[in-house]
Enzyme design. Structure first.
Site, PDB file in Angstrom:
ATOM      1  N   THR A 124      47.296  35.520  47.165  1.00 51.37           N
ATOM      2  CA  THR A 124      47.648  36.382  46.039  1.00 51.37           C
ATOM      3  C   THR A 124      49.156  36.466  45.818  1.00 51.37           C
ATOM      4  OG1 THR A 124      47.630  38.710  45.344  1.00 51.37           O
ATOM      5  CG2 THR A 124      47.475  38.323  47.691  1.00 51.37           C
ATOM      6  N   ASP A 125      49.556  36.797  44.592  1.00 53.36           N
ATOM      7  CA  ASP A 125      50.987  36.999  44.307  1.00 53.36           C
ATOM      8  C   ASP A 125      51.525  38.245  45.001  1.00 53.36           C
ATOM      9  OD1 ASP A 125      49.799  38.968  42.710  1.00 53.36           O
ATOM     10  OD2 ASP A 125      50.603  38.215  40.817  1.00 53.36           O
ATOM     11  N   GLU A 126      50.628  39.126  45.475  1.00 51.16           N
ATOM     12  CA  GLU A 126      51.101  40.376  46.099  1.00 51.16           C
ATOM     13  C   GLU A 126      51.871  40.124  47.387  1.00 51.16           C
ATOM     14  OE1 GLU A 126      48.746  43.820  46.152  1.00 51.16           O
ATOM     15  OE2 GLU A 126      47.785  43.370  44.242  1.00 51.16           O
ATOM     16  N   TYR A 149      47.027  45.814  52.311  1.00 52.22           N
ATOM     17  CA  TYR A 149      46.286  44.664  51.761  1.00 52.22           C
ATOM     18  C   TYR A 149      47.216  43.451  51.647  1.00 52.22           C
ATOM     19  CZ  TYR A 149      44.659  41.447  48.148  1.00 52.22           C
ATOM     20  OH  TYR A 149      44.340  40.304  47.448  1.00 52.22           O
ATOM     21  N   LYS A 153      47.228  39.763  53.638  1.00 49.98           N
ATOM     22  CA  LYS A 153      47.137  38.455  52.968  1.00 49.98           C
ATOM     23  C   LYS A 153      48.347  37.585  53.332  1.00 49.98           C
ATOM     24  CE  LYS A 153      44.392  37.297  50.292  1.00 49.98           C
ATOM     25  NZ  LYS A 153      43.057  36.635  50.488  1.00 49.98           N
TER      26      LYS A 153
HETATM   27  P1  NAD Z   1      35.971  40.956  45.903  1.00 53.21           P
HETATM   28  O1  NAD Z   1      36.353  42.179  46.660  1.00 53.21           O
HETATM   29  O2  NAD Z   1      35.345  41.078  44.573  1.00 53.21           O
HETATM   30  O3  NAD Z   1      35.008  40.051  46.794  1.00 53.21           O
HETATM   31  C1  NAD Z   1      35.219  39.828  48.150  1.00 53.21           C
HETATM   32  C2  NAD Z   1      33.952  39.210  48.734  1.00 53.21           C
HETATM   33  O4  NAD Z   1      34.192  38.942  50.126  1.00 53.21           O
HETATM   34  C3  NAD Z   1      32.719  40.123  48.679  1.00 53.21           C
HETATM   35  O5  NAD Z   1      31.589  39.392  48.273  1.00 53.21           O
HETATM   36  C4  NAD Z   1      32.557  40.616  50.099  1.00 53.21           C
HETATM   37  O6  NAD Z   1      31.214  40.927  50.451  1.00 53.21           O
HETATM   38  C5  NAD Z   1      33.096  39.425  50.875  1.00 53.21           C
HETATM   39  N1  NAD Z   1      33.584  39.815  52.206  1.00 53.21           N
HETATM   40  C6  NAD Z   1      34.419  40.836  52.514  1.00 53.21           C
HETATM   41  N2  NAD Z   1      34.604  40.893  53.846  1.00 53.21           N
HETATM   42  C7  NAD Z   1      33.889  39.866  54.379  1.00 53.21           C
HETATM   43  C8  NAD Z   1      33.693  39.391  55.695  1.00 53.21           C
HETATM   44  N3  NAD Z   1      34.270  39.998  56.744  1.00 53.21           N
HETATM   45  N4  NAD Z   1      32.907  38.310  55.891  1.00 53.21           N
HETATM   46  C9  NAD Z   1      32.313  37.693  54.842  1.00 53.21           C
HETATM   47  N5  NAD Z   1      32.441  38.104  53.582  1.00 53.21           N
HETATM   48  C10 NAD Z   1      33.229  39.182  53.346  1.00 53.21           C
HETATM   49  O7  NAD Z   1      37.311  40.103  45.830  1.00 53.21           O
HETATM   50  P2  NAD Z   1      37.859  39.148  44.667  1.00 53.21           P
HETATM   51  O8  NAD Z   1      38.608  39.950  43.693  1.00 53.21           O
HETATM   52  O9  NAD Z   1      36.768  38.261  44.227  1.00 53.21           O
HETATM   53  O10 NAD Z   1      38.937  38.302  45.506  1.00 53.21           O
HETATM   54  C11 NAD Z   1      38.545  37.108  46.191  1.00 53.21           C
HETATM   55  C12 NAD Z   1      39.755  36.536  46.894  1.00 53.21           C
HETATM   56  O11 NAD Z   1      40.780  36.254  45.946  1.00 53.21           O
HETATM   57  C13 NAD Z   1      40.389  37.476  47.922  1.00 53.21           C
HETATM   58  O12 NAD Z   1      40.800  36.705  49.020  1.00 53.21           O
HETATM   59  C14 NAD Z   1      41.583  38.064  47.188  1.00 53.21           C
HETATM   60  O13 NAD Z   1      42.609  38.421  48.099  1.00 53.21           O
HETATM   61  C15 NAD Z   1      41.989  36.894  46.326  1.00 53.21           C
HETATM   62  N6  NAD Z   1      42.679  37.244  45.057  1.00 53.21           N
HETATM   63  C16 NAD Z   1      42.119  38.151  44.204  1.00 53.21           C
HETATM   64  C17 NAD Z   1      42.751  38.408  42.992  1.00 53.21           C
HETATM   65  C18 NAD Z   1      42.172  39.390  41.990  1.00 53.21           C
HETATM   66  O14 NAD Z   1      42.833  39.687  41.002  1.00 53.21           O
HETATM   67  N7  NAD Z   1      40.968  39.891  42.171  1.00 53.21           N
HETATM   68  C19 NAD Z   1      43.951  37.749  42.672  1.00 53.21           C
HETATM   69  C20 NAD Z   1      44.487  36.831  43.592  1.00 53.21           C
HETATM   70  C21 NAD Z   1      43.828  36.571  44.780  1.00 53.21           C
HETATM   71  O1  DAU Z   2      47.962  40.485  41.863  1.00 56.09           O
HETATM   72  C1  DAU Z   2      46.794  40.053  42.469  1.00 56.09           C
HETATM   73  C2  DAU Z   2      46.031  41.244  43.005  1.00 56.09           C
HETATM   74  O2  DAU Z   2      45.511  41.931  41.876  1.00 56.09           O
HETATM   75  C3  DAU Z   2      44.908  40.857  43.968  1.00 56.09           C
HETATM   76  O3  DAU Z   2      45.467  40.275  45.111  1.00 56.09           O
HETATM   77  C4  DAU Z   2      44.082  42.085  44.357  1.00 56.09           C
HETATM   78  O4  DAU Z   2      42.972  41.689  45.146  1.00 56.09           O
HETATM   79  C5  DAU Z   2      43.574  42.743  43.089  1.00 56.09           C
HETATM   80  O5  DAU Z   2      42.874  43.925  43.410  1.00 56.09           O
HETATM   81  C6  DAU Z   2      44.746  43.077  42.159  1.00 56.09           C
HETATM   82  O6  DAU Z   2      45.597  44.102  42.737  1.00 56.09           O
HETATM   83  P1  DAU Z   2      46.238  45.280  41.839  1.00 56.09           P
HETATM   84  O7  DAU Z   2      46.576  46.400  42.729  1.00 56.09           O
HETATM   85  O8  DAU Z   2      47.296  44.753  40.959  1.00 56.09           O
HETATM   86  O9  DAU Z   2      44.946  45.597  40.911  1.00 56.09           O
HETATM   87  P2  DAU Z   2      44.273  46.973  40.437  1.00 56.09           P
HETATM   88  O10 DAU Z   2      43.224  46.596  39.437  1.00 56.09           O
HETATM   89  O11 DAU Z   2      43.896  47.832  41.572  1.00 56.09           O
HETATM   90  O12 DAU Z   2      45.469  47.681  39.662  1.00 56.09           O
HETATM   91  C7  DAU Z   2      46.131  47.035  38.572  1.00 56.09           C
HETATM   92  C8  DAU Z   2      47.240  47.958  38.103  1.00 56.09           C
HETATM   93  O13 DAU Z   2      46.647  49.119  37.510  1.00 56.09           O
HETATM   94  C9  DAU Z   2      48.129  48.479  39.216  1.00 56.09           C
HETATM   95  O14 DAU Z   2      49.460  48.579  38.743  1.00 56.09           O
HETATM   96  C10 DAU Z   2      47.569  49.859  39.524  1.00 56.09           C
HETATM   97  C11 DAU Z   2      47.063  50.322  38.171  1.00 56.09           C
HETATM   98  N1  DAU Z   2      45.886  51.245  38.212  1.00 56.09           N
HETATM   99  C12 DAU Z   2      44.778  50.830  38.887  1.00 56.09           C
HETATM  100  C13 DAU Z   2      43.668  51.643  38.969  1.00 56.09           C
HETATM  101  C14 DAU Z   2      42.438  51.205  39.747  1.00 56.09           C
HETATM  102  C15 DAU Z   2      45.913  52.454  37.532  1.00 56.09           C
HETATM  103  O15 DAU Z   2      46.927  52.811  36.880  1.00 56.09           O
HETATM  104  N2  DAU Z   2      44.811  53.271  37.619  1.00 56.09           N
HETATM  105  C16 DAU Z   2      43.687  52.913  38.320  1.00 56.09           C
HETATM  106  O16 DAU Z   2      42.728  53.725  38.365  1.00 56.09           O
END
Ligand code: NAD
Ligand code: DAU
Length: 336
Positions: A124-126, A149, A153
């Site tokens: 992730t970019d985080e 988190y 990562k």
């Molecule tokens: P998500 O939370 O929707 O899904 C995570 C999945 O992993 C779930 O199905 C969960 O059951 C499974 N999981 C969790 N712990 C586990 C374990 N110990 N063993 C096996 N399975 C397990 O997450 P997402 O948003 O789909 O993100 C997927 C990946 O992409 C993550 O690695 C996250 O860090 C990365 N990522 C997410 C975003 C985003 O915006 N959502 C952006 C960049 C990178």
């Molecule tokens: O940038 C990539 C990341 O994006 C991934 O690595 C993470 O898995 C994914 O969850 C996401 O992280 P963020 O923290 O950026 O996403 P989130 O949807 O939780 O929040 C997006 C923005 O919105 C953040 O600035 C917080 C704000 N927010 C979020 C929630 C849930 C609010 O203002 N109110 C809210 O209730």
């Protein structure tokens, strides 16, 4: 080709399984997922009878489960499995370290022993921390994670790097921006606000609402991962961004406008501790070296996403109970 997808029952993993079964219908896909609160087999209902798709329940941080998993052979492994929600990492950092760091290391160990041909770790970019108003994160920007988190990562990325350097393992890392699209768990900003607005409930915007995220349509992310899997170089990191920098307030207004709901639903609440101000990715490397760029225009992506949540009300209503409600009550009580 036999591929292992970990975390395939989550948001991006399930979109990737749909994507790859269409793109490479002859590939055999095993989905390894422990089905945490975020894992949902309903995301894969339409492919469950596909002979090239198989689900195995197991935890990436459990040595017995991983050993069982590796009793079969795989060509490629794509590691999506993770605890992924920043807000939850404030309450239970230990779980994030266990899954995201130790789980990744366990997979690397077994994949090394079994001679996997490619190990793609989805990051992730985080990991880069927070930007001011100007500039972009490049792949060589320093790591400065600010939440448990993000730190978990970043640590996993470092472990992946060490397996490449020390054991010459074929590891590649991708770092993507904020994804949006179908099947996203409704605790993340966009689906949370869509589902709240549909119920005419207040939308809790953290701080001044002006934090910026770089939004990427999930199908574009899947396409980038596939591109990196096929053409990426071992030991490299590839940023994946959508080029859509938006403030949270802009996103909120767009969601309300699309649903024809009033701005009076916006409720400013106490900021997220350690809240990163801005993420923005430089994607020149994946663009120039692997010829990948995002295709989805942001407004169209939001229309499609809102449309999906409107058409799949039962999917998200089934989720809005139990564990989800407990987290919601604890977390948002602290924010108000
Ligand atoms: P998500 O939370 O929707 O899904 C995570 C999945 O992993 C779930 O199905 C969960 O059951 C499974 N999981 C969790 N712990 C586990 C374990 N110990 N063993 C096996 N399975 C397990 O997450 P997402 O948003 O789909 O993100 C997927 C990946 O992409 C993550 O690695 C996250 O860090 C990365 N990522 C997410 C975003 C985003 O915006 N959502 C952006 C960049 C990178
Ligand atoms: O940038 C990539 C990341 O994006 C991934 O690595 C993470 O898995 C994914 O969850 C996401 O992280 P963020 O923290 O950026 O996403 P989130 O949807 O939780 O929040 C997006 C923005 O919105 C953040 O600035 C917080 C704000 N927010 C979020 C929630 C849930 C609010 O203002 N109110 C809210 O209730």
């Amino acid at each position: 080709m036999k591929i292992m997808v970990t975390g395939g029952a989550g948001f991006i993993g399930s979109n990737f399984i749909h994507y790859i079964l269409k793109k490479r219908p002859d590939w055999e896909v095993t989905n390894f997922d422990s089905l945490t609160y975020a894992g949902n087999l309903a995301n894969l209902k339409d492919v469950e009878n596909n002979p090239n798709y198989k689900f195995v329940k197991g935890d990436i941080s459990d040595p017995d489960d991983v050993e069982r998993l590796f009793s079969s052979e795989y060509d490629f492994l794509i590691n999506f499995a993770a605890e992924s929600h920043v807000d939850r990492s404030l309450y239970n950092p230990g779980l994030f370290l266990k899954t995201n760091i130790l789980g990744t290391q366990l997979l690397l160990n077994y994949a090394l022993e079994k001679g996997i041909k490619r190990f793609l770790h989805v990051s992730t970019d985080e990991v880069y921390g927070s930007l001011g108003p100007d500039g972009y994160f490049g792949e060589s920007s320093p790591l400065a994670p600010n939440s448990p988190y993000a730190a978990s990562k970043a640590s996993a990325d470092m472990i992946c790097r060490s397996y490449y350097k020390t054991f010459d393992m074929p590891v590649i890392i991708t770092r993507a921006g904020n994804n949006y699209g179908p099947y996203q768990f409704p605790e993340k900003l966009i689906p949370f606000f869509i589902t709240r607005a549909l119920k005419n409930e207040p939308l809790p915007l953290y701080g001044d609402g002006l934090n910026v995220r770089d939004w990427l349509y999930v199908e574009d992310h899947c396409d980038a991962i596939f591109t990196v899997l096929e053409k990426g170089n071992f030991g490299e990191i590839y940023n994946i961004g959508g080029g859509n920098e938006k403030t949270n307030l802009e996103i909120t207004r767009l969601v309300l406008e699309t649903l024809n709901k009033p701005e009076s639903l916006i409720k400013y609440v106490k900021d997220r501790p350690g809240h990163d101000r801005r993420y923005a990715l430089d994607i020149n490397k994946i663009n120039s070296e692997l010829d990948w760029s995002p295709k989805m225009d942001f407004e169209t992506g939001i229309q499609k996403t809102v449309g999906w949540y409107l058409e799949n009300q039962k999917w998200w209503e089934d989720i809005l109970s139990g564990e989800y409600t407990r987290f919601y009550e604890l977390h948002y009580k602290e924010r108000s």
